[in-house]
Design a protein around this motif. Structure first.
Motif: not given
Length: 186
Positions: A121-129, A150-155
């Protein structure tokens, strides 16, 4: 572990470990889990406490570049997964590891493993994808302590990747994110 490297608090107050406890250590010879037992030296505390910690090898702190191939051996230039409800991987995944700009020879299976996580299913990134993560996990004589900006989509922090369900993968030294594309139903 020196006593000053053990952070111990009681009700938010820092305790001087060297002053209040004697330390006894497990074998702590091999990479993996180690132990230290704290035993009170005075009447300020009672009982004993055994603490576990991770023993790591040489830290891999360079960069890893992943490459993907399909079942026919062709390079996948723009890696992505189309959502289909099943765990997805590429037929072949390779890693080139560089330290200070120079390629360092690592052997998959001995020095590291490639692990796919969040690849259904994936993991939702900070960009909502939604993203699957491809991780290079150190093993053998190596440890991984990757921390993403800190600005990574997934950390990843201190070599620990936490998946969408809260499970942790430790010793991560490289990561690549693969978009999971939702298919439109007509």
């Amino acid at each position: 572990i020196p006593a000053e490297d053990i952070d111990l608090t009681l009700n938010g107050n820092k305790i001087d470990v060297a002053k209040n406890f004697s330390l006894s250590f497990g074998e702590n010879l091999n990479i993996g889990e180690g132990t230290v037992t704290l035993t009170p030296k005075n009447n300020n505390f009672t009982g004993t406490k055994t603490i576990t910690f991770q023993i790591t090898g040489e830290m891999l702190d360079g960069t890893g570049e992943f490459a993907y191939r399909d079942a026919n051996g062709f390079t996948i230039a723009d890696p992505k997964f189309n959502y289909n409800g099943t765990a997805q991987t590429f037929a072949k995944t390779t890693l080139t590891y560089k330290e200070n700009g120079n390629v360092k020879a690592l052997t998959e299976g001995t020095d590291y493993e490639i692990v796919y996580v969040d690849n259904v299913y994936g993991q939702k990134g900070t960009d909502q994808k939604q993203y699957a993560a491809v991780l290079a996990v150190a093993k053998g004589k190596y440890g991984g302590n990757m921390t993403t900006p800190e600005n990574s989509v997934i950390s990843v922090k201190d070599g620990i990747y936490t998946d969408a369900e809260g499970n942790k993968t430790v010793n991560v030294f490289a990561m690549d994110l693969i978009p999971i594309v939702q298919q439109d139903v007509e």
